[in-house]
Design a protein around this motif. Structure first.
Motif, PDB file in Angstrom:
ATOM      1  N   LEU A1037     -18.698  -6.381  -9.394  1.00 41.54           N
ATOM      2  CA  LEU A1037     -18.286  -5.750  -8.140  1.00 41.54           C
ATOM      3  C   LEU A1037     -19.466  -5.511  -7.216  1.00 41.54           C
ATOM      4  N   LYS A1038     -20.593  -5.167  -7.821  1.00 44.50           N
ATOM      5  CA  LYS A1038     -21.793  -4.885  -7.016  1.00 44.50           C
ATOM      6  C   LYS A1038     -22.114  -6.018  -6.074  1.00 44.50           C
ATOM      7  N   LYS A1039     -21.936  -7.230  -6.602  1.00 45.90           N
ATOM      8  CA  LYS A1039     -22.285  -8.406  -5.800  1.00 45.90           C
ATOM      9  C   LYS A1039     -21.392  -8.537  -4.573  1.00 45.90           C
ATOM     10  N   ILE A1040     -20.166  -8.084  -4.711  1.00 44.09           N
ATOM     11  CA  ILE A1040     -19.268  -8.210  -3.555  1.00 44.09           C
ATOM     12  C   ILE A1040     -19.109  -6.878  -2.830  1.00 44.09           C
ATOM     13  N   ASN A1041     -19.983  -5.941  -3.190  1.00 44.25           N
ATOM     14  CA  ASN A1041     -20.012  -4.661  -2.486  1.00 44.25           C
ATOM     15  C   ASN A1041     -18.709  -3.883  -2.587  1.00 44.25           C
ATOM     16  N   VAL A1042     -18.093  -3.983  -3.746  1.00 41.62           N
ATOM     17  CA  VAL A1042     -16.858  -3.243  -3.990  1.00 41.62           C
ATOM     18  C   VAL A1042     -17.128  -2.295  -5.143  1.00 41.62           C
ATOM     19  N   SER A1043     -16.711  -1.068  -5.022  1.00 39.22           N
ATOM     20  CA  SER A1043     -17.055  -0.113  -6.072  1.00 39.22           C
ATOM     21  C   SER A1043     -16.020  -0.068  -7.186  1.00 39.22           C
ATOM     22  N   ARG A1044     -14.835  -0.522  -6.905  1.00 38.96           N
ATOM     23  CA  ARG A1044     -13.781  -0.414  -7.911  1.00 38.96           C
ATOM     24  C   ARG A1044     -12.741  -1.474  -7.603  1.00 38.96           C
ATOM     25  N   LEU A1045     -12.267  -2.151  -8.635  1.00 37.71           N
ATOM     26  CA  LEU A1045     -11.213  -3.145  -8.419  1.00 37.71           C
ATOM     27  C   LEU A1045     -10.393  -3.228  -9.692  1.00 37.71           C
ATOM     28  N   ARG A1046      -9.118  -2.973  -9.550  1.00 38.41           N
ATOM     29  CA  ARG A1046      -8.267  -2.951 -10.733  1.00 38.41           C
ATOM     30  C   ARG A1046      -6.928  -3.611 -10.401  1.00 38.41           C
ATOM     31  N   VAL A1047      -6.464  -4.412 -11.335  1.00 34.19           N
ATOM     32  CA  VAL A1047      -5.131  -4.980 -11.179  1.00 34.19           C
ATOM     33  C   VAL A1047      -4.295  -4.551 -12.374  1.00 34.19           C
ATOM     34  N   SER A1048      -3.032  -4.370 -12.147  1.00 35.19           N
ATOM     35  CA  SER A1048      -2.192  -3.963 -13.270  1.00 35.19           C
ATOM     36  C   SER A1048      -0.806  -4.554 -13.147  1.00 35.19           C
ATOM     37  N   LEU A1049      -0.189  -4.667 -14.292  1.00 38.95           N
ATOM     38  CA  LEU A1049       1.148  -5.233 -14.387  1.00 38.95           C
ATOM     39  C   LEU A1049       1.938  -4.276 -15.258  1.00 38.95           C
ATOM     40  N   SER A1050       3.097  -3.865 -14.808  1.00 39.60           N
ATOM     41  CA  SER A1050       3.809  -2.906 -15.652  1.00 39.60           C
ATOM     42  C   SER A1050       5.307  -3.112 -15.578  1.00 39.60           C
ATOM     43  N   THR A1051       5.946  -2.604 -16.589  1.00 40.13           N
ATOM     44  CA  THR A1051       7.397  -2.585 -16.562  1.00 40.13           C
ATOM     45  C   THR A1051       7.843  -1.176 -16.890  1.00 40.13           C
ATOM     46  N   TYR A1082      24.266   7.233 -11.152  1.00 39.53           N
ATOM     47  CA  TYR A1082      23.408   6.195 -10.575  1.00 39.53           C
ATOM     48  C   TYR A1082      22.297   5.962 -11.600  1.00 39.53           C
ATOM     49  N   PRO A1083      22.337   4.833 -12.306  1.00 29.91           N
ATOM     50  CA  PRO A1083      21.456   4.735 -13.470  1.00 29.91           C
ATOM     51  C   PRO A1083      19.997   4.459 -13.112  1.00 29.91           C
ATOM     52  N   VAL A1084      19.136   4.887 -14.017  1.00 34.74           N
ATOM     53  CA  VAL A1084      17.730   4.497 -13.941  1.00 34.74           C
ATOM     54  C   VAL A1084      17.623   3.201 -14.729  1.00 34.74           C
ATOM     55  N   THR A1085      17.125   2.157 -14.098  1.00 30.31           N
ATOM     56  CA  THR A1085      17.136   0.844 -14.753  1.00 30.31           C
ATOM     57  C   THR A1085      15.733   0.233 -14.786  1.00 30.31           C
ATOM     58  N   ARG A1086      15.638  -0.921 -15.399  1.00 24.64           N
ATOM     59  CA  ARG A1086      14.333  -1.514 -15.654  1.00 24.64           C
ATOM     60  C   ARG A1086      13.675  -2.037 -14.376  1.00 24.64           C
ATOM     61  N   GLY A1087      12.383  -1.821 -14.294  1.00 24.37           N
ATOM     62  CA  GLY A1087      11.661  -2.323 -13.135  1.00 24.37           C
ATOM     63  C   GLY A1087      10.400  -3.050 -13.569  1.00 24.37           C
ATOM     64  N   TYR A1088       9.917  -3.928 -12.703  1.00 27.11           N
ATOM     65  CA  TYR A1088       8.676  -4.658 -12.959  1.00 27.11           C
ATOM     66  C   TYR A1088       7.759  -4.440 -11.767  1.00 27.11           C
ATOM     67  N   ASN A1089       6.515  -4.166 -12.022  1.00 25.80           N
ATOM     68  CA  ASN A1089       5.618  -3.820 -10.931  1.00 25.80           C
ATOM     69  C   ASN A1089       4.256  -4.470 -11.098  1.00 25.80           C
ATOM     70  N   LEU A1090       3.662  -4.731  -9.953  1.00 23.66           N
ATOM     71  CA  LEU A1090       2.332  -5.303  -9.904  1.00 23.66           C
ATOM     72  C   LEU A1090       1.497  -4.351  -9.065  1.00 23.66           C
ATOM     73  N   GLY A1091       0.335  -3.965  -9.574  1.00 21.35           N
ATOM     74  CA  GLY A1091      -0.475  -3.014  -8.833  1.00 21.35           C
ATOM     75  C   GLY A1091      -1.861  -3.555  -8.554  1.00 21.35           C
ATOM     76  N   LEU A1092      -2.409  -3.163  -7.431  1.00 24.41           N
ATOM     77  CA  LEU A1092      -3.772  -3.563  -7.081  1.00 24.41           C
ATOM     78  C   LEU A1092      -4.444  -2.361  -6.462  1.00 24.41           C
ATOM     79  N   SER A1093      -5.654  -2.065  -6.934  1.00 26.93           N
ATOM     80  CA  SER A1093      -6.363  -1.004  -6.238  1.00 26.93           C
ATOM     81  C   SER A1093      -7.843  -1.321  -6.202  1.00 26.93           C
ATOM     82  N   PHE A1094      -8.446  -0.963  -5.119  1.00 29.71           N
ATOM     83  CA  PHE A1094      -9.895  -1.170  -5.018  1.00 29.71           C
ATOM     84  C   PHE A1094     -10.512  -0.136  -4.086  1.00 29.71           C
ATOM     85  N   GLY A1095     -11.820  -0.004  -4.196  1.00 27.07           N
ATOM     86  CA  GLY A1095     -12.529   0.934  -3.333  1.00 27.07           C
ATOM     87  C   GLY A1095     -13.838   0.338  -2.893  1.00 27.07           C
ATOM     88  N   PHE A1096     -14.283   0.689  -1.718  1.00 27.87           N
ATOM     89  CA  PHE A1096     -15.631   0.269  -1.265  1.00 27.87           C
ATOM     90  C   PHE A1096     -16.202   1.296  -0.314  1.00 27.87           C
TER      91      PHE A1096
END
Lengths: 1096, 587
Positions: A1037-1051, A1082-1096
């Protein structure tokens, strides 16, 4: 308004006085900067505290901080979730570097409690905190839902409708209503947090007992959830920017199993055969005449028609229908004469649940900007969330702007504000979502208690097509299928049902360090909202019971709630003695405002761009209503004193005196004290040798809390009202009325505060070098003088609302457990397991003299579904106990006398053994209150990867599945959709079953009584989420001047383990005293999610 | 503890401390109690209501409860559930599942916790509480209320209270009498139901009779003659025939409506049920219904479920209150046009031909035998014009024929030409009409007077009264006609030409005439109970009707000594205590 000006004047006065103080101030300050590191690099968000004071800051994304220090021998404490706290004496240094050990001992957390922060190790009450990371792994639209399974003793019952409110309960049900916790956001109390963006939250603390919560006084009896939002740090720095994004979809899953058209026709025939069997007749040539309006013919076997309706002809074969000719006659517009419909049969069967649902997208973006200078700090959060419901035309959008700033006006005087603006648009919401302001008697969502479109999807016979032959809606205008309305048509008509709300929420404050150890704080905060709603309902042609008019509604309202708090805090350490005293004054209004709404009918065009109230039909059908409320005023004095000796013995005392406008002058004030103490055994010398005990603390607390949440604002008054519905046509005009005034409320001026007495004993421990931590609490909460709106005897006149009187009592007791274990499996593979569990026992201990019980709940059944009675849980299901199904006429003859008894019907248990089944044989059928709730969370870390999962369980409760009334019995709505359960129903040749005979008779022994057939086991376990994340290493990350970068996949809601036959075992209810009844959730049902977070 | 150090620090900051303390004190004391005084919003206190307008408004609300508003739609003064359904005029209708709570009222399987029993109780006591609120405030009325106004208002309030108690008495029998001297917390809930309240009801009607004017500016108000009529009815229920005769004679001779019209039967029977013509010489006291007033509660909500069913049917919803086979058969007449009072109307040859089991697509010809013309004023049936809605198509207007039979209610249905004008246009269904329900109409007076004449007067006068009613029904101009102008059925009716010689048969004639004339108007069950014939008549009814509608009437049986009265609601016994409220016998 007068009070507001008055308080504003007071506020200005204090401001002035406080502003004068700096000029007579003498203390010395200097600035220290530094960095906090861990083995893997700088740590952002670490709390830095000047020991013995309230002065604190936290590190930025680069782990840097700057703090003003003062006094002799200043000591800085760095603490952060996930690390062992570290103390460093400043001495003469101006730069300090902390290196925190990567060992997470939750006992060292800094927790935000009542009006202040304290170290976990010094907490004497029952307090739990939730890490923001824990919340954020749950991709939910609101914070409430993210709390599920995170805190022992806190339960969340939610449903799948975005924008809905949830039933949140902390340690059971202290009252028959008003059991929602108090939320305190950045010091400002509020009843709704739906405008909060979860990504803005920095800390969440749950105060569970009197010792911790009673400082918040009157509205805290049901527990307090303290939220603080992100701040920024005071030091010269460059701007840091963070981004958190989420994209996901929610899958609606499958509906309930319903008989297909052929099966339904066959069972309709079977019902007639069963009728004949019951009446002792024989099947003859005319036996099947007139069934289902002749849709299936009248032969020995039913035949599916090709057309259900052609004009006035029912059950037609395709050969009899000339579509070209019919098209000319086809009419759905009432203006062109009577409707003429051509509805084909859908022989494959319509999946109505599928028709009204969809895979629903969810997006959330949050941009955070934080920074500061030596004298200021700020955080600005921009958030946007759009969440579609799984039901079509249901959407919740939220746009937020948060600005939190603080400025040092002088070395001792700080000014700050935390303000949130939110714009919320809710589309096509079903049911009401609970109030946003004021003193609501409950905040339960009504979507799970209404007969809503999810339920009507299960009532609609599948042979009916969604659309008819020429593009109009299909529906029960085709006779023979009872009266449900086309649910898709209803949903499509909701496309422009919008509710738009603008919220302003927050506070502004001044803090002044009168002494290094004495800080004064004055805060003025509140909520303002303005909403605007439009909705319409269409006139219908496709149903058996049509709606004659297109109705348009438009309305608006505003409200303002404010809280004015002034506190003084003294915090000082004298050698081994540490003293912390807080005193304060608070006045508040729970929310005053006005509402206006109007409705009108049948505009020339229903084009939404055309329709306004003004374009609806003029005259008496155009109606207007408005209302106003003044909210409740509270005035409170409170004080808390804490004394710590040698880090071993901790004693806390709290007292609060509350006055509320809800009470008459004689009973207006209540005084509520609480004491608690803790002993840190691990600090004792005799414990030092026990190496495997890292930390051990025993706590105990006892206290009282007042509550008036359930009490109406006007309870003390006898009142009369007038409205359109109570006029009378004295002049015999047929179209006008004279106004009537009727008794609308019977007052009770002797109502006084409800008091709950809480005792709590807890042990906090950390073992094996803090690898294993545990928190155990044993608690009991007795609510006495419980305010209860005792039903009036009929002779009094019951259209007047009954007064609340202090009559009932309730006991809740339980055990809360929290265990966590963390460590390394191998060098890079770390794990953390945490288990929470809570046992709850709820009992009503008194209702009132004379009144043995009160009832409630259920829809369409002839008897109430729940009974609230002394000695039983709140809202316990009540009715007849099914002993089995009568096997034969002989068995009927031998059994107790039971109205409507016949073979295949319910045989109820003769509870009192008097040989007849009547009211006196009803009994308790189960409680909706879970005996145990708990969860297991697991986190695995490997290098940059992490896996998080949480499995939640709720055990030991029952659900009253009211939907079975609609789907399991032929006569309930003859011709409506039928559950596949019926395939297993009783027949003379199939007697080994629990499903009763499918027949026409609707009586005491079939479908009309609340009985145990409807009661199901409500226990369930649910994998709430499973997520996989990857954080890109800092070196890259240092090289691209980003302090934090995270990706996530969840269900989310990956699977649910339950025996419950409805869509979702998490069933709330319209109120706590009618809890756990499912009429189409009104039921709670299954979900799929993609997350991205970063800081600079 | 290092107190010295604290002292030092405090000392050095003494000034600030003082200011702080001053500030705290200021804040603590400056919050006046007035901050915690918040008035109620949108509602009124009783002290704001003692003006003329206020007290009249309280009285208006007392009238408003006549239709049972705010409770279930079976709680109003029309008594369609207890008076007509329990009396065999009609069944619940609809299908077996929808509002299945009503079935026990047809089969005499009532139980104390049945919800609607408590609803009727509460609706009538709501009326009582409103009248008591009027009577309680009158002594403190402001100067703008004249003595004459006070007298009239008190009399109207007591008239209405008498009415609410009258209904309670005949439905529940033993009920507590609470008056304006009792309120919540001052003993209202301690009044037991161990005293017969007929004397109290008489006292209220007597007061009303003695204090009400003969005519009223607003004709919906009760007048002197309405009070006289209700008082006479009260005497009749107690079999005080002599007292009743005095009053009935006076009423028949001199009674006028609140609008000043001399009491008389209207020429056209259907005018009684036509919102456009209902304020007429026959209306003694009516529940005034109005449509399009801003709330459907002001319309005839009580009867709003009782319309034919289906998207093309009048009102469209909800298929309740279907006339019974037995009632329809009762309109069969002999060749002279007189009713078959011996019960032979139910025989295989006499019973009406129906379209039961025949869907609307299949052909059907209506019954061609002789019938009383009031059949087609009272019962909607296939093949006969239904007001101005066209010919009744049978099956397709019936919700579930196998449950409720082939007939539709007809009396309290508005005309198609009145839709959205005399029916409420705001409601989702077109079943909220402006049709009044007559609590007492002049035909009822004549028939009650005839009963009294049989007991203590002249059989011939009784015959005269009955013949007045039959003569009006024989007005051929008013009979239901087909589109081509012919009589819709074989209508035959005549008066009793032969003199009546014995009380037993005279009673039969009058009682049968009441059944025909007042069917579906909420009287039948109460009449049967007061005549002492309920057990016989209703079990005969059940035996016949059960064969036609086995699902609906399954298990039906009337038990004397229990089923004359409904049980005291269990919830009320629970609220007030078993020592206060005693359950009726055999429940």
């Amino acid at each position: 308004m007068k009070e507001i000006i008055y308080n504003a004047a007071k506020f200005s006065l204090i401001t002035l006085i406080i502003l004068l103080f700096p000029f007579i101030s003498t203390a010395q300050n200097r600035s220290v900067s530094g960095k906090v590191l861990s083995v893997s690099g700088p740590i952002p968000g670490v709390n830095i505290l000047l020991k013995g004071t309230q002065t604190g800051t936290s590190t930025d994304v680069n782990g840097d901080f700057t703090i003003a220090v003062q006094g002799e021998n200043p000591v800085l404490v760095a603490s952060s979730i996930g690390f062992v706290s570290q103390e460093i004496k400043v001495g003469n240094s101006s730069v300090i570097t902390f290196t925190l050990q990567d060992d997470i001992n939750t006992l060292s957390e800094v927790v935000v409690t009542g009006y202040s922060t304290e170290n976990r190790s010094q907490v004497t009450g029952a307090v739990s905190s939730v890490k923001p990371q824990q919340l954020q792994v749950v991709p939910s639209s609101n914070v409430e839902q993210q709390l599920q399974g995170r805190v022992a003793g806190l339960t969340v019952i939610s449903n799948g409708q975005p924008g809905t409110s949830s039933q949140i309960r902390i340690r059971g049900f202290g009252s028959f209503g008003g059991n929602q916790p108090l939320y305190v956001v950045d010091g400002v109390p509020t009843q709704s947090i739906q405008f909060i963006n979860p990504n803005d939250i920095e800390s969440t603390t749950v105060l569970k007992d009197a010792a911790s919560a009673s400082i918040y006084g009157a509205r805290a009896a049901a527990g307090v959830i303290v939220l603080t939002t992100k701040k920024g740090q005071k030091k010269a720095q460059k701007l840091s920017v963070s981004y958190d994004g989420l994209y996901g979809v929610t899958d609606p899953g499958r509906g309930q199993a319903i008989l297909n058209p052929q099966e339904q026709a066959d069972w309709t025939w079977q019902a007639r055969k069963n009728d004949i069997f019951q009446n002792g007749g024989t099947i003859g040539p005319t036996s099947f005449a007139g069934i289902a309006n002749g849709q299936y013919g009248s032969g020995a076997m039913p035949a599916l028609p090709d057309y259900l309706l052609v004009g006035s002809k029912v059950g037609q074969p395709a050969s009899a229908v000339n579509l070209e000719a019919e098209k000319l006659k086809y009419n759905t517009n009432p203006a062109n004469g009577p409707s003429y419909l051509v509805i084909p049969a859908n022989k494959q069967g319509t999946d109505w649940y599928k028709a009204i649902t969809r895979t629903a997208p969810l997006t959330r973006h949050t941009l955070g900007f934080s920074g500061g200078s030596d004298y200021s700090r700020f955080y600005v959060g921009l958030g946007m969330q759009q969440q579609d419901g799984i039901v079509i035309n249901n959407k919740f959008s939220r746009y937020t702007l948060r600005t939190n700033t603080e400025f040092d006006l002088s070395k001792k005087l700080r000014f700050g504000e935390n303000i949130q603006l939110a714009y919320i648009v809710a589309k096509g919401l079903q049911g009401s979502s609970g109030g946003s302001l004021g003193n609501n008697t409950n905040n339960n969502s009504s979507v799970s208690s209404d007969e809503n479109e999810i339920l009507s999807a299960f009532r609609m016979a599948p042979i009916i097509p969604v659309y008819d032959a020429f593009g109009g809606y299909g529906g029960t205008a085709a006779p023979g299928f009872s009266n449900p309305r086309n649910p898709l048509a209803a949903r499509q008509a909701s496309a422009n049902n919008l509710n738009r709300t603008v919220y302003g929420f927050g506070n502004a404050y001044l803090e002044y360090d009168l002494l290094p150890s004495l800080t004064l704080r004055s805060s003025l905060g509140g909520t303002y909202f303005n909403n605007y709603s439009t909705s319409s309902s269409r006139s219908t042609y496709e149903n058996s019971e049509n709606i004659a008019n297109y109705t348009f509604n438009e309305g608006s309202g505003y409200g303002l709630a404010w809280t004015f708090t002034n506190t003084a805090q003294f915090k000082k350490t004298f050698g081994k003695h540490e003293v912390n005293i807080l005193a304060g004054i608070e006045s508040l209004n729970t929310g005053a405002g006005r509402n206006i709404s109007g409705s009108g009918l049948n505009p020339f065009s229903t084009n939404p761009d055309y329709v306004t109230l003004s374009t609806t039909t003029p005259g008496t059908t155009r109606q207007v209503n408005s209302s106003l409320s003044k909210g409740n005023n509270f005035y409170s004095l409170f004080s808390q004193a804490k004394y710590i000796y040698n880090d071993k013995y901790i004693l806390t005392a709290v007292v609060r005196r509350d006055g509320s406008s809800q009470f008459a002058p004689s009973n207006r004030y209540g005084v509520f004290p609480a004491v608690s103490a803790a002993w840190r055994l691990s600090s004792e010398t005799f414990m030092k040798d026990i190496r495997w005990i890292s930390d051990l603390k025993v706590r105990g607390g006892y206290g009282q809390m007042g509550n008036s949440n359930y009490l109406s604002a006007t309870n003390q008054y006898n009142l009369f009202a007038s409205n359109a519905a109570n006029g009378y046509d004295l002049g015999a005009t047929n179209n006008t009325t004279a106004s009537g005034y009727y008794p609308s409320q019977i007052g009770n001026s002797s109502a006084k505060w409800e008091t709950s007495i809480t005792s709590n004993v807890g042990i906090d421990g950390a073992l094996f070098n803090s690898k294993l931590e545990f928190v155990v609490d044993f608690w009991r909460k007795d609510t006495k003088d419980l305010l209860y709106q005792l039903a009036l005897p009929g002779v009094v006149g019951v259209r007047a609302s009954a007064p609340f009187v202090n009559v009932a009592s309730m006991r809740n007791q339980g055990i809360d457990l929290q265990l966590s274990n963390r460590g390394k499996i191998t060098g890079d593979l770390g794990y953390e397991v945490s288990v929470i569990g809570s046992f709850l026992d709820n009992k009503i201990t008194a209702i009132a003299p004379l009144v043995p019980y009160f009832t409630g709940g259920g829809t369409r059944l002839g008897t109430p579904v729940v009974r609230n009675e002394v000695g039983h849980d709140l809202s316990t299901f009540f009715g007849y106990k099914v002993a089995g199904l009568f096997a034969s006429k002989e068995e009927v003859a031998q059994a107790a006398v039971q109205t409507g008894a016949a073979p295949g019907r319910f045989r109820f248990t003769d509870i009192n053994g008097d040989g007849k089944i009547d009211d006196n044989d009803r009994t308790y059928l189960g409680s909706p209150v879970p005996k145990f709730t708990g969860s297991i969370s697991l986190t695995l870390n490997y290098k940059g990867f992490d896996i998080n999962t949480n499995f939640y369980a709720s055990l030991g409760n029952k659900i009253f599945n009211n939907q079975r009334w609609f789907t399991d019995f032929y006569p309930s709505f003859t011709g409506g959709a039928v559950s596949t359960r019926v395939k297993n129903s009783w027949l003379p040749t199939h007697t080994n079953t629990a499903v009763p005979i499918f027949e026409s008779a609707g009586n005491f022994s079939t479908n009309t009584q609340a009985n145990s057939y409807y009661v199901e086991n409500g226990s369930y376990g649910r994998m709430q989420f499973l997520s996989l994340g990857y954080t890109i290493p800092g070196s890259i990350l240092k090289k691209i001047n980003v302090s934090r970068l995270r990706v996530s996949l969840s269900t989310t809601n990956l699977f649910t383990v339950t025996k419950y036959s409805g869509l979702d075992p998490a069933v709330g209810g319209s109120s706590d005293s009618a809890f756990g009844i499912d009429v189409g959730n009104y039921p709670v049902t299954r979900g799929y999610n993609l997350g991205l977070s970063f800081g600079f | 503890m290092d107190i010295y150090k604290i002292n030092q620090e405090m000392k050095s900051n003494r000034n600030k401390t003082w200011i702080l303390l001053l500030l705290m004190t200021l804040l603590a004391s400056s919050c006046k109690d007035s901050f915690l005084e918040l008035p109620a919003t949108g509602q009124l206190s009783v002290s704001e209501l003692n003006s003329k307008a206020g007290i009249e408004g309280l009285l208006v609300a007392s009238y408003a409860e006549l239709n049972g508003r705010g409770f279930r739609r079976v709680t109003g003064s029309s008594n369609w559930l207890r008076g007509s359904i329990s009396g065999g005029d009609a069944n619940k209708g609809s299908n077996s599942g929808d509002y299945g709570d009503l079935i026990p009222w047809m089969t005499y399987q009532l139980y104390p916790s049945l919800f609607d029993i408590g609803q009727k109780w509460s609706a009538m006591y709501e009326g009582v509480s409103r009248t008591n609120a009027v009577l309680r405030i009158l002594p403190s009325a402001s100067a703008d209320v004249s003595e004459a106004d006070k007298q009239r208002i008190a009399a109207e309030a007591r008239f209405l209270r008498g009415h609410y108690y009258f209904d309670l008495k005949r439905i529940f029998n033993m009920v507590p009498f609470v008056d304006e001297t009792l309120t919540y917390g001052t003993g209202i809930e301690k009044v037991p139901n161990n005293v017969d309240i007929w004397p109290k009801i008489e006292a209220d009607f007597k007061f009303a009779y003695e204090n009400l004017p003969a005519t009223q500016t607003l004709v919906g108000r009760a007048n002197k003659w309405a009070a006289a009529s209700y008082l006479a009815k009260t005497y009749l229920y107690q079999k005080k025939y002599t007292e009743a005769k005095v009053l009935f004679d006076l009423i028949v001779a001199s009674g006028v409506t609140s609008g000043g019209l001399k009491y008389a039967l209207v020429a056209n029977y259907t005018d009684v049920f036509n919102a456009a013509k209902e304020t007429n010489s026959e209306s003694v006291f009516a529940v005034q219904a109005a449509a399009n007033t801003g709330s459907t509660d002001n319309a005839n909500t009580d009867l709003g479920l009782n319309y034919p069913y289906g998207s093309s049917a009048p009102g469209g919803c909800c298929g309740y209150f279907q006339p019974s086979f037995e009632l329809a058969n009762s309109f069969r007449v002999n060749e002279k046009g007189l009713p078959l009072v011996d019960g032979s109307y139910n025989s295989a040859t006499n019973q009406l031909k129906t379209d039961q089991g025949i869907v609307s697509d299949q052909a059907f010809t209506p019954d061609a035998g002789p019938v009383d013309p009031r059949l087609d004023f009272s019962v909607g049936r296939r093949g006969i014009p239904f007001l101005d809605w066209g010919v009744h198509p049978g099956y397709s207007w019936i919700r579930d024929q196998s449950f409720g039979g082939p007939y539709s209610p007809k009396k309290f249905i508005h005309y198609k030409s009145q839709v959205k004008n005399l029916s409420d246009a705001t409601a989702s269904t077109d079943t909220y009409s402006a049709i009044n329900y007559n609590i007492i109409r002049f035909a009822d007076i004549l028939l009650m007077a005839a009963e009294v004449e049989i007991e203590v007067g002249s059989l011939e006068t009784a015959r005269t009264y009955v013949n007045l009613i039959r003569t009006r029904a024989a007005n051929k101009d008013a009979w239901v006609k087909t589109a081509s102008g012919n009589n819709a059925a074989n209508f035959v009716i005549s008066t009793y030409a032969d003199s009546w010689n014995d009380k037993v048969s005279a009673r039969q004639y009058v009682q049968f005439e009441r059944k025909l004339e007042l069917s579906g108007e909420g009287h039948r069950f109460f009449d049967l109970v007061r005549w002492g014939t309920a057990q016989t008549v209703l079990n005969q009814f059940l035996d016949y009707e059960k064969n036609k509608l086995p699902v609906a009437y399954s298990g039906g049986r009337f038990t004397a000594g229990r089923d004359e009265y409904v049980p005291i609601p269990q919830t009320q016994i629970d609220y007030q205590g078993r020592d206060i409220l005693t359950q009726n016998p055999n429940y």
